[in-house]
Design a protein around this motif. Structure first.
Motif, PDB file in Angstrom:
ATOM      1  N   LEU A  16       0.847  -1.190   0.000  1.00 20.47           N
ATOM      2  CA  LEU A  16       0.000   0.000   0.000  1.00 20.47           C
ATOM      3  C   LEU A  16       0.879   1.236   0.000  1.00 20.47           C
ATOM      4  N   SER A  17       0.457   2.222  -0.753  1.00 20.45           N
ATOM      5  CA  SER A  17       1.219   3.465  -0.846  1.00 20.45           C
ATOM      6  C   SER A  17       0.414   4.616  -0.281  1.00 20.45           C
ATOM      7  N   ASP A  18       1.096   5.579   0.323  1.00 21.79           N
ATOM      8  CA  ASP A  18       0.419   6.764   0.831  1.00 21.79           C
ATOM      9  C   ASP A  18       0.148   7.774  -0.282  1.00 21.79           C
ATOM     10  N   ALA A  19       0.811   7.621  -1.413  1.00 18.46           N
ATOM     11  CA  ALA A  19       0.673   8.592  -2.491  1.00 18.46           C
ATOM     12  C   ALA A  19      -0.762   8.622  -2.992  1.00 18.46           C
ATOM     13  N   GLY A  20      -1.278   9.826  -3.188  1.00 17.86           N
ATOM     14  CA  GLY A  20      -2.598   9.987  -3.771  1.00 17.86           C
ATOM     15  C   GLY A  20      -3.719  10.073  -2.769  1.00 17.86           C
ATOM     16  N   SER A  21      -3.439   9.804  -1.474  1.00 19.94           N
ATOM     17  CA  SER A  21      -4.504   9.835  -0.484  1.00 19.94           C
ATOM     18  C   SER A  21      -4.435  11.055   0.421  1.00 19.94           C
ATOM     19  N   ALA A  22      -3.428  11.887   0.229  1.00 15.73           N
ATOM     20  CA  ALA A  22      -3.225  13.026   1.136  1.00 15.73           C
ATOM     21  C   ALA A  22      -4.414  13.966   1.135  1.00 15.73           C
ATOM     22  N   ASP A  23      -4.993  14.211  -0.044  1.00 19.70           N
ATOM     23  CA  ASP A  23      -6.105  15.151  -0.099  1.00 19.70           C
ATOM     24  C   ASP A  23      -7.328  14.602   0.622  1.00 19.70           C
ATOM     25  N   GLN A  24      -7.490  13.268   0.634  1.00 17.59           N
ATOM     26  CA  GLN A  24      -8.592  12.685   1.381  1.00 17.59           C
ATOM     27  C   GLN A  24      -8.367  12.868   2.874  1.00 17.59           C
ATOM     28  N   ALA A  25      -7.097  12.750   3.305  1.00 20.70           N
ATOM     29  CA  ALA A  25      -6.777  12.910   4.719  1.00 20.70           C
ATOM     30  C   ALA A  25      -6.929  14.362   5.169  1.00 20.70           C
ATOM     31  N   ASP A  26      -6.833  15.298   4.228  1.00 20.47           N
ATOM     32  CA  ASP A  26      -6.894  16.726   4.558  1.00 20.47           C
ATOM     33  C   ASP A  26      -8.320  17.248   4.594  1.00 20.47           C
ATOM     34  N   GLY A  27      -9.221  16.479   5.186  1.00 18.82           N
ATOM     35  CA  GLY A  27     -10.535  17.045   5.430  1.00 18.82           C
ATOM     36  C   GLY A  27     -11.698  16.355   4.760  1.00 18.82           C
ATOM     37  N   LYS A  28     -11.440  15.468   3.786  1.00 11.77           N
ATOM     38  CA  LYS A  28     -12.564  14.789   3.155  1.00 11.77           C
ATOM     39  C   LYS A  28     -13.205  13.810   4.134  1.00 11.77           C
ATOM     40  N   GLN A  29     -12.403  13.276   5.049  1.00 13.36           N
ATOM     41  CA  GLN A  29     -12.951  12.392   6.070  1.00 13.36           C
ATOM     42  C   GLN A  29     -12.898  13.138   7.393  1.00 13.36           C
ATOM     43  N   GLN A  30     -14.036  13.590   7.862  1.00 15.60           N
ATOM     44  CA  GLN A  30     -14.087  14.425   9.048  1.00 15.60           C
ATOM     45  C   GLN A  30     -13.961  13.576  10.313  1.00 15.60           C
ATOM     46  N   GLY A  31     -13.127  14.044  11.271  1.00 17.47           N
ATOM     47  CA  GLY A  31     -12.984  13.354  12.543  1.00 17.47           C
ATOM     48  C   GLY A  31     -12.265  12.037  12.400  1.00 17.47           C
ATOM     49  N   LYS A  32     -12.172  11.316  13.509  1.00 19.28           N
ATOM     50  CA  LYS A  32     -11.491  10.028  13.505  1.00 19.28           C
ATOM     51  C   LYS A  32     -12.528   8.925  13.377  1.00 19.28           C
ATOM     52  N   GLN A  33     -13.070   8.805  12.187  1.00 18.05           N
ATOM     53  CA  GLN A  33     -14.148   7.859  11.951  1.00 18.05           C
ATOM     54  C   GLN A  33     -13.826   6.918  10.799  1.00 18.05           C
ATOM     55  N   LEU A  34     -14.245   5.674  10.966  1.00 14.92           N
ATOM     56  CA  LEU A  34     -14.242   4.718   9.871  1.00 14.92           C
ATOM     57  C   LEU A  34     -15.639   4.707   9.284  1.00 14.92           C
ATOM     58  N   LYS A  35     -15.720   4.904   7.978  1.00 14.18           N
ATOM     59  CA  LYS A  35     -17.001   4.852   7.275  1.00 14.18           C
ATOM     60  C   LYS A  35     -17.064   3.575   6.443  1.00 14.18           C
ATOM     61  N   VAL A  36     -18.145   2.836   6.588  1.00 11.23           N
ATOM     62  CA  VAL A  36     -18.379   1.656   5.755  1.00 11.23           C
ATOM     63  C   VAL A  36     -19.718   1.851   5.055  1.00 11.23           C
ATOM     64  N   TYR A  37     -19.669   1.989   3.736  1.00  6.27           N
ATOM     65  CA  TYR A  37     -20.868   2.195   2.936  1.00  6.27           C
ATOM     66  C   TYR A  37     -21.261   0.867   2.283  1.00  6.27           C
ATOM     67  N   PHE A  38     -22.448   0.372   2.591  1.00 10.15           N
ATOM     68  CA  PHE A  38     -23.005  -0.789   1.908  1.00 10.15           C
ATOM     69  C   PHE A  38     -23.835  -0.226   0.763  1.00 10.15           C
ATOM     70  N   LEU A  39     -23.201  -0.129  -0.391  1.00  5.05           N
ATOM     71  CA  LEU A  39     -23.784   0.601  -1.517  1.00  5.05           C
ATOM     72  C   LEU A  39     -24.985  -0.133  -2.102  1.00  5.05           C
ATOM     73  N   ASP A  40     -26.005   0.627  -2.434  1.00  9.18           N
ATOM     74  CA  ASP A  40     -27.194   0.053  -3.051  1.00  9.18           C
ATOM     75  C   ASP A  40     -26.926  -0.180  -4.527  1.00  9.18           C
ATOM     76  N   VAL A  41     -26.651  -1.429  -4.869  1.00 11.59           N
ATOM     77  CA  VAL A  41     -26.418  -1.791  -6.270  1.00 11.59           C
ATOM     78  C   VAL A  41     -27.449  -2.831  -6.729  1.00 11.59           C
TER      79      VAL A  41
END
Length: 297
Positions: free
Chosen positions: A30-55
């Protein structure tokens, strides 16, 4: 027009060649490259989100960690390709650190090819099982075109998705004739909370997971095989002992999923059940101590 046996042999040989190519070399970090912008505010707080997508009558789970790492498990059927891309846009996913195709059934991997075509992928896991279908061929071609090599999904694999979220692969524990039992089964742990994501694993795989001695307990269970009678045996459910269960199932499906026997079993154990056909996408949020569930409708 009748197709000759030699033509079928050529098609199968081509598929086998692609399969061997994408499964050759199975070590990806796993690489850290490319995820920095997600870490900079796209995921608020210290939360794990699990989406069970409606497909619809299929399955797909999207996980986003507190630091913005992402994992996609399955992607619905072929007719959900655009919907999957829309979900990626909706949740602002510009890189997938891990992709898992649980097994070759179209209702699980049908949308993965387009996701891989459009979004950078760090690592991809699939069980070592082939399928002589156009859907499976299309996925292998997309993987090959991206220069990815598949890491074999099997029990015993373990990695940190980030420094707080841990992933254990609990199945397949062996080789099975039924591709459903070849399903990659993943347990995700964040603090005191855990999720067990089961693909289409059936009773035989469930029995072997119990026999393996793995810790199956989880707060949230993805009910196996869309709530079919083939899965979620009483012994397995007792081992998992979930507080919540999610059934990924399509509205008015012809299979009669979820089956009344499975729903009764869940009810008897006091499990709170959520369903895509009744509530749309199910969003589960964990802060490592408690779980909050929101639904689309």
């Amino acid at each position: 027009m009748r197709t000759s046996k030699s033509t079928y042999a050529i098609i199968f040989s081509l598929l086998a060649g692609i399969f061997l190519f994408v499964f050759s070399g199975c070590s990806l970090e796993l690489s850290d490259a490319g995820s920095a912008d997600q870490a900079d505010g796209k995921q608020q707080g210290k939360q794990l989100k699990v989406y069970f997508l409606d497909v619809g009558q299929g399955a797909s789970q999207l996980l986003v960690t507190p630091s913005g790492k992402t994992m996609l498990i399955d992607a619905g059927n072929n007719d959900k390709e655009q919907k999957m891309l829309d979900y990626m846009k909706k949740y602002r996913i510009d890189k997938l650190d891990v992709v898992i195709g649980t097994h070759p059934d179209a209702d699980h991997i049908g949308g993965l090819d387009k996701v891989i075509d459009h979004i950078p992928v760090g690592a991809i896991y699939m069980p070592k099982v082939q399928s002589n279908t156009k859907t499976f061929e299309s996925l292998l071609i997309s993987i090959k075109n991206k220069g990815l090599k598949v890491k074999t999904a099997k029990s015993g694999l373990s990695w940190d998705l980030d420094d707080q979220v841990h992933v254990d692969m609990l199945a397949p524990t062996g080789t099975y004739e039924d591709t459903n039992n070849m399903s990659a089964v993943v347990k995700v742990t964040y603090g005191q909370n855990s999720f067990l994501l089961t693909g289409d694993a059936e009773a035989e795989s469930e029995k072997d997971m119990i026999a393996s001695g793995a810790n199956l307990q989880a707060d949230v269970l993805l009910v196996g095989h869309h709530g079919s009678n083939s899965s979620t045996t009483a012994k397995f459910l007792k081992q998992v002992h979930p507080k919540y269960a999610v059934i990924q199932v399509g509205e008015g499906n012809s299979y009669g999923h979820p089956k009344p026997k499975v729903l009764d079993r869940l009810q008897q154990q006091g499990v709170e059940v959520y369903r895509n056909d009744k509530q749309g996408t199910v969003e589960v949020t964990s802060d490592g101590r408690s779980i909050h569930i929101a639904t689309e409708r």
